[in-house]
Design a protein around this motif. Structure first.
Motif, PDB file in Angstrom:
ATOM      1  N   ALA A  15      -5.132  -7.066  30.414  1.00 46.78           N
ATOM      2  CA  ALA A  15      -5.286  -5.725  30.986  1.00 46.78           C
ATOM      3  C   ALA A  15      -4.211  -5.398  32.014  1.00 46.78           C
ATOM      4  O   ALA A  15      -3.888  -4.228  32.224  1.00 46.78           O
ATOM      5  N   HIS A  16      -3.648  -6.419  32.665  1.00 44.72           N
ATOM      6  CA  HIS A  16      -2.636  -6.150  33.695  1.00 44.72           C
ATOM      7  C   HIS A  16      -1.240  -5.943  33.112  1.00 44.72           C
ATOM      8  O   HIS A  16      -0.298  -5.650  33.857  1.00 44.72           O
ATOM      9  N   VAL A  17      -1.097  -6.088  31.784  1.00 44.65           N
ATOM     10  CA  VAL A  17       0.205  -5.923  31.135  1.00 44.65           C
ATOM     11  C   VAL A  17       0.259  -4.560  30.459  1.00 44.65           C
ATOM     12  O   VAL A  17      -0.675  -4.178  29.736  1.00 44.65           O
ATOM     13  N   ALA A  18       1.342  -3.826  30.710  1.00 45.94           N
ATOM     14  CA  ALA A  18       1.509  -2.513  30.082  1.00 45.94           C
ATOM     15  C   ALA A  18       1.600  -2.668  28.566  1.00 45.94           C
ATOM     16  O   ALA A  18       2.320  -3.535  28.060  1.00 45.94           O
ATOM     17  N   LEU A  19       0.858  -1.826  27.835  1.00 49.25           N
ATOM     18  CA  LEU A  19       0.826  -1.874  26.374  1.00 49.25           C
ATOM     19  C   LEU A  19       1.383  -0.580  25.811  1.00 49.25           C
ATOM     20  O   LEU A  19       0.967   0.512  26.220  1.00 49.25           O
ATOM     21  N   GLU A  20       2.332  -0.698  24.902  1.00 47.54           N
ATOM     22  CA  GLU A  20       2.916   0.468  24.241  1.00 47.54           C
ATOM     23  C   GLU A  20       2.813   0.313  22.727  1.00 47.54           C
ATOM     24  O   GLU A  20       2.821  -0.805  22.205  1.00 47.54           O
ATOM     25  N   VAL A  21       2.736   1.447  22.049  1.00 46.73           N
ATOM     26  CA  VAL A  21       2.781   1.479  20.588  1.00 46.73           C
ATOM     27  C   VAL A  21       3.919   2.416  20.196  1.00 46.73           C
ATOM     28  O   VAL A  21       3.977   3.562  20.664  1.00 46.73           O
ATOM     29  N   ALA A  22       4.831   1.924  19.375  1.00 46.42           N
ATOM     30  CA  ALA A  22       5.981   2.720  18.945  1.00 46.42           C
ATOM     31  C   ALA A  22       6.253   2.426  17.473  1.00 46.42           C
ATOM     32  O   ALA A  22       5.537   1.663  16.831  1.00 46.42           O
ATOM     33  N   ARG A  52      -0.052   8.881  16.189  1.00 46.65           N
ATOM     34  CA  ARG A  52      -0.424   8.516  17.559  1.00 46.65           C
ATOM     35  C   ARG A  52      -1.752   9.131  18.002  1.00 46.65           C
ATOM     36  O   ARG A  52      -2.494   8.513  18.760  1.00 46.65           O
ATOM     37  N   LYS A  53      -2.061  10.333  17.556  1.00 50.69           N
ATOM     38  CA  LYS A  53      -3.294  10.987  18.013  1.00 50.69           C
ATOM     39  C   LYS A  53      -4.532  10.224  17.554  1.00 50.69           C
ATOM     40  O   LYS A  53      -5.484  10.047  18.319  1.00 50.69           O
ATOM     41  N   VAL A  54      -4.509   9.773  16.299  1.00 51.00           N
ATOM     42  CA  VAL A  54      -5.649   9.018  15.783  1.00 51.00           C
ATOM     43  C   VAL A  54      -5.662   7.610  16.367  1.00 51.00           C
ATOM     44  O   VAL A  54      -6.713   7.093  16.770  1.00 51.00           O
ATOM     45  N   PRO A 113     -10.448   1.996  19.639  1.00 56.96           N
ATOM     46  CA  PRO A 113     -10.720   1.161  20.820  1.00 56.96           C
ATOM     47  C   PRO A 113      -9.559   0.253  21.207  1.00 56.96           C
ATOM     48  O   PRO A 113      -9.269   0.079  22.398  1.00 56.96           O
ATOM     49  N   ALA A 114      -8.870  -0.303  20.233  1.00 59.32           N
ATOM     50  CA  ALA A 114      -7.794  -1.251  20.534  1.00 59.32           C
ATOM     51  C   ALA A 114      -6.613  -0.601  21.230  1.00 59.32           C
ATOM     52  O   ALA A 114      -5.878  -1.266  21.987  1.00 59.32           O
ATOM     53  N   PHE A 115      -6.394   0.703  21.012  1.00 60.81           N
ATOM     54  CA  PHE A 115      -5.198   1.365  21.532  1.00 60.81           C
ATOM     55  C   PHE A 115      -5.495   2.410  22.598  1.00 60.81           C
ATOM     56  O   PHE A 115      -4.600   3.174  22.984  1.00 60.81           O
TER      57      PHE A 115
END
Length: 653
Positions: A165-172, A180-182, A187-189
């Motif tokens: 949780a303390h690590v920034a998570l990005e999806v690209a 991206r909207k869906v 829950p995972a994203f």
């Protein structure tokens, strides 16, 4: 440290150029390299040999042993072997079943977020690989999960859920941004950021057992929509410029790449994107008319798509009609310069009926505008491509809405009279691929290395079609929107000597529509002959693995033929191996020999006295030497049968 993470599963014949400031964790490629190592394949095979025999265990063992036999026969047989290994190790109880270029969920589809979330909680063949990298996330500044395609979603969900949780998570990545909207509602994203203006990765074609180098060929994915044009494009602009115009300004090439779309490019634009490197990849069919530009830009191989050939014209995937004569001229110029052209046949385009497919098939016997036909794939109007179309009315038409429950749909339906119904498309694809396969080999899958490395196939009407060691394509009815006619591995059960390469199981619909058909294979007939003498085998394993003499078979090699008999040489088909299993494919505890061809999907039970001889027949040999124990009166007929069934192939040296 900032980690760029590439989850399984993707085209592992490609390696990305890592953006400055990031460190690469290519889980997909690392996983495949691990499971395809000789040690891992042998361990998987031994585990099945030592377990109680069952139909599933014996099918998987067959694939593993045949894959071992194909390891040293060249790049295309090795790709087929890789597909067989992935199929064998990812069956039930795993939630994600892998193919060379596709995935199939245990149930459901990757077009439905709920199915993806559920399957991510089930065991997967790559679970240990994913768990093994999580410790690296603890000290990370940022973890960016790269989604090139939906095939990566189940593994991406697992990674995102485990990211501290303390690590920034990005999806690209192209798929991540388009959906991206869906994804942000899953829950995972939910805590993930979806950064804007992240340019697509640039990819290089790198051998699976090699390391990236400066001389590796740059690969242009089909999602970039590259159309190479000459300074004076053919015809009127309104005939070819259907898609979104490129951005203007001095930074145009970089702006195009950041937008994830190249579109129409002149020579300077192509060079700006490639940096002057040698390149290969997907281009529009009309790009063949700019042959000089392709050659001058450093192109090595192009992959083009078409939907129809009729009345002297070819219709491309954007419903543009190009005279065959002009395409042939462009192809000839490319061929003279050493540039290969590979074609894909998109089947199921709006308004193109089955009769038109027969017309196209007949036209393929005429003047050619490509070196190799890789295979068939289902037509799909991707959401990304639709967004680029400038005039939907002149294109295929206005798309409809996807099914309401498919919140991650990759394409949109387009209704037109004459279109092949979606429910019928898988069987049409399977039949068409079978007919093509009877003429010439197709590709092992929609991966970059398969497009680049396969030798040119013979002319479709050429009688030597069975002698070519080129690739082929299977057609499975799975996630249709993936759009690949992708061969996998054979499955025992039916006579499919003339069908496409198969994953174990008769043709069946799975993830709605990936548009490929999965044939089964023949086990009902045993190939018998006057027996060759019995030879001692290593009963600890009891399987003969061609080309890779392991402990399974201890035998002297077949003596090569004298030079003056080279006109009538035979050898084991390049994509076939003959192996001994401890039980039959239905699980009966009776040691049985099988011949299996990963190109055609044929599986034959073999005579126990003939099989050991064939298993060692990996160098060109005369029939009289190779099959000396078979009476001469029967030998010619036996050879003809084995060649017809793609167990043997004729060669001239």
């Amino acid at each position: 440290m900032k980690w760029l993470v590439l989850p399984p599963h993707r085209d592992v014949t490609l390696v990305p150029e890592v953006p400055e400031g990031w460190h690469l964790l290519d889980l997909a490629r690392d996983f495949v390299r691990r499971v395809f190592s000789a040690e891992s394949v042998e361990a998987e095979a031994l585990a099945r040999e030592s377990s109680p025999p069952s139909p599933q265990a014996m099918r998987e063992l067959l694939l593993l042993r045949v894959a071992q036999g194909l390891r040293d026969r060249g790049p295309i047989p090795e790709l087929r072997a890789l597909g067989a290994v992935l199929t064998a190790i990812s069956g039930p109880p795993h939630g994600v079943h892998l193919r060379l270029d596709d995935v199939e969920l245990e149930s459901g589809t990757t077009e439905r977020s709920g199915d993806v979330q559920r399957v991510a909680g089930l065991p997967a063949s790559y679970s240990d690989d994913v768990a093994g990298v999580l410790a690296r996330f603890e000290e990370a500044e940022c973890v960016r999960v790269w989604l090139e395609r939906d095939l990566q979603l189940p593994a991406a969900v697992t990674l995102a859920q485990a990211c501290p949780a303390h690590v920034a998570l990005e999806v690209a990545g192209p798929f991540g941004w388009a959906h991206r909207k869906v994804l942000a509602r899953m829950p995972a994203f939910r805590r993930a950021a979806f950064p804007e203006h992240v340019p697509p990765l640039r990819w290089r074609v790198v051998p699976l057992d090699g390391a990236p180098g400066a001389d590796d060929v740059l690969w242009v994915p089909d999602g970039l929509g590259l159309e190479v044009i000459a300074p004076y494009p053919w015809g009127d602009e309104q005939d070819w410029a259907y898609l979104e115009a490129p951005p203007a300004g001095d930074a145009e090439p970089e702006a195009r790449r950041s937008a994830g779309w190249l579109g129409a490019c002149f020579l300077k634009d192509v060079r700006a994107f490639t940096g002057g490197a040698r390149w290969a990849g997907h281009v529009s069919l009309g790009s063949l008319l700019a042959a000089d530009v392709l050659v001058e830009s450093g192109c090595q191989t192009v992959v083009v798509g078409f939907c129809l050939i009729e009345n002297g014209r070819v219709m491309d995937i954007d419903r543009r009609f190009i005279p065959v004569e002009q395409l042939v001229q462009g192809y000839q110029a490319l061929k003279a310069a050493g540039v290969r052209v590979v074609a894909e046949w998109w089947v199921g385009a709006p308004g193109v009926d089955e009769e038109s497919l027969d017309v196209t098939l007949a036209a393929l016997e005429g003047a050619r505008f490509f070196d190799q036909l890789a295979g068939v794939r289902p037509f799909h109007a991707s959401v990304e491509r639709i967004a680029r179309v400038r005039d939907l009315g002149r294109w295929w038409g206005h798309p409809g809405d996807p099914p309401a429950d498919r919140d991650l749909s990759r394409s949109r339906p387009i209704e037109k009279p004459g279109t092949i119904p979606g429910a019928r498309l898988p069987s049409v694809l399977a039949s068409l691929a079978s007919r093509l396969l009877s003429r010439a080999p197709l590709s092992p899958g929609r991966v970059a290395a398969a497009f680049m490395l396969a030798p040119a196939a013979p002319l479709l009407g050429d009688d030597t079609a069975h002698e070519a060691a080129a690739p082929l394509v299977l057609v499975r009815a799975t996630n249709t929107a993936h759009g690949a006619a992708t061969p996998a591995a054979p499955e025992p059960g039916k006579d499919t000597a003339h069908e496409v390469a198969a994953t174990p199981a008769p043709v069946r619909a799975t993830n709605t529509a990936n548009g490929t058909a999965t044939p089964a294979a023949q086990t009902s007939h045993e190939v018998a002959a006057t027996p060759a003498p019995e030879r001692a085998t290593n009963t600890a394993h009891g399987a003969a693995t061609p080309a890779a003499q392991t402990s399974h078979e201890v035998a002297a090699p077949v003596v090569p033929a004298p030079a003056n008999e080279a006109a009538a040489l035979i050898r084991l088909d390049a994509d076939c191996a003959v192996v001994r299993l401890p039980a039959s494919l239905d699980g009966a505890p009776k040691p049985t020999w099988y011949a299996a061809n990963l190109r055609t999907g044929v599986v034959l039970a073999m005579d126990a006295r003939l099989a050991p001889v064939l298993s060692r027949l990996t160098v060109p040999t005369t029939a009289s030497v190779a099959l000396g124990a078979v009476p001469e009166a029967q030998r010619a007929k036996l050879v003809e049968t084995l060649v017809t069934k793609s167990i043997l192939e004729r060669t001239h040296g």
